[in-house]
Write an enzyme that holds these catalytic residues in place. Structure first.
Site, PDB file in Angstrom:
ATOM      1  N   SER A  40     -10.501  -0.727   3.285  1.00 26.92           N
ATOM      2  CA  SER A  40      -9.907  -1.116   4.565  1.00 26.92           C
ATOM      3  C   SER A  40      -9.535   0.128   5.364  1.00 26.92           C
ATOM      4  CB  SER A  40      -8.661  -1.973   4.340  1.00 26.92           C
ATOM      5  OG  SER A  40      -8.993  -3.184   3.697  1.00 26.92           O
ATOM      6  N   GLU A  80      -5.255   3.394   6.989  1.00 28.25           N
ATOM      7  CA  GLU A  80      -5.024   3.374   5.541  1.00 28.25           C
ATOM      8  C   GLU A  80      -5.801   4.509   4.885  1.00 28.25           C
ATOM      9  OE1 GLU A  80      -6.002   0.408   1.785  1.00 28.25           O
ATOM     10  OE2 GLU A  80      -5.310  -0.488   3.670  1.00 28.25           O
ATOM     11  N   ARG A 138       0.815  -1.216   0.000  1.00 28.19           N
ATOM     12  CA  ARG A 138       0.000   0.000   0.000  1.00 28.19           C
ATOM     13  C   ARG A 138       0.853   1.272   0.000  1.00 28.19           C
ATOM     14  NH1 ARG A 138      -2.276  -3.711  -1.122  1.00 28.19           N
ATOM     15  NH2 ARG A 138      -4.213  -4.584  -0.321  1.00 28.19           N
TER      16      ARG A 138
END
Length: 300
Positions: free
Chosen positions: A225, A295, A174
């Site tokens: 998420s 995130e 990520r």
């Protein structure tokens, strides 16, 4: 700002919305009004707009589908540039080029039509190509960077278009170099993929979307998420073990379907989401001595 921006949009025939809620442009359906939301519909118009905003020193933020973002309830002072209409895909042999605003799902389907393999696990991710490259989006063991060759981007500090090879973009879980290079705006991405059996690719896509719908709260507004995967274990498991599945602050709640997601049950505010994130982090830290990293990016 408004006068010059109005003149530019009129001259360039560029759609613009004034004082419009960002909740209409984010997957969370949360966010106060932006001074202006700009909607270029070609790469040329997108680039011209970026050059103008730079030259006039107008604060701006570029978004795709508004996934993984949480805008402040107070909105955004400046211009929000949406790439949702900056679309386009070209295929030549094993090479595919996609404009930044191309939905990742559209790219996945187009690749399958050309029997190009590698993106099937990503089918169902609700972002754009630009956003997916920016955060190295992934699912079911695959990431966008796996088959990335080059990225074309506009660097506002130099006013130049630059081409970046995959090896220069510091991809990891990520993450990409674009996190640190916020002056660099992705225009398009080029991928190199192997040929495969078309029906096998389509079957893998069907499995990916079925698994996503079975395990994730796809029916409710959310931003994907909520937390990055910690070094040991999964955020969702820690949140559930902490007894927080279903926990709620205002209109925001930890999904009963997947504890790794915060969902908007209706009328949730950014303040609600931030308070719930803080509650989750505090409880997980207290019970497991593990610090969860969001995130979702908060923009104010």
């Amino acid at each position: 700002m408004e006068k010059k921006l109005r003149e530019f949009c009129l001259t360039e025939r560029l759609p613009v919305l004034w004082n419009t809620p960002l909740s209409d442009y984010t997957s969370f359906r949360i966010g106060g009004p932006a001074d202006a939301i700009l909607l270029p519909d070609t790469e040329k118009a997108f680039l011209a707009l970026l050059c103008f905003l730079k030259s006039e020193k107008i604060p701006f933020r570029v978004i795709g589908n508004g996934t993984n973002l949480l805008f402040s309830d107070d909105g955004f002072r400046g211009a929000v540039v949406s790439t949702r209409h900056v679309r386009g895909i070209s295929i030549l042999g094993k090479t595919a080029r996609a404009a930044a605003g191309t939905p990742l799902n559209v790219l996945c389907r187009t690749l399958a039509e050309h029997s190009l393999d590698g993106f099937a696990p990503l089918y169902g991710i609700p972002g754009t190509v630009g956003g997916a490259v920016f955060m190295n989006a992934g699912a079911f063991g695959a990431t966008v960077s796996d088959h990335l060759a080059f990225v074309s981007a506009y660097r506002t500090s130099s006013g130049k278009i630059e081409t970046f090879a995959r090896k220069d973009l510091d991809f990891s879980y990520r993450h990409s170099a674009f996190f640190e290079q916020r002056d660099t705006i992705i225009l398009s991405a080029e991928f190199t993929l192997p040929h495969g059996n078309q029906e096998n690719i389509r079957e893998k896509m069907r499995q990916s979307i079925a698994k996503r719908m079975e395990t994730q709260p796809t029916a409710l507004p959310c931003a994907g998420s909520t937390f990055l995967r910690p070094k040991d274990g999964y955020a969702s498991a820690l949140i559930e073990q902490a007894g927080l599945k279903g926990a709620r602050v205002g209109g925001a709640a930890v999904s009963l379907k997947h504890a790794g997601f915060i969902v908007n049950l209706g009328g949730a505010t950014a303040k609600d989401v931030l308070a719930l994130i803080s509650l989750i982090r505090d409880e997980v830290q207290r019970k497991f001595q593990i610090s969860l990293t969001p995130e979702i990016e908060y923009v104010e």
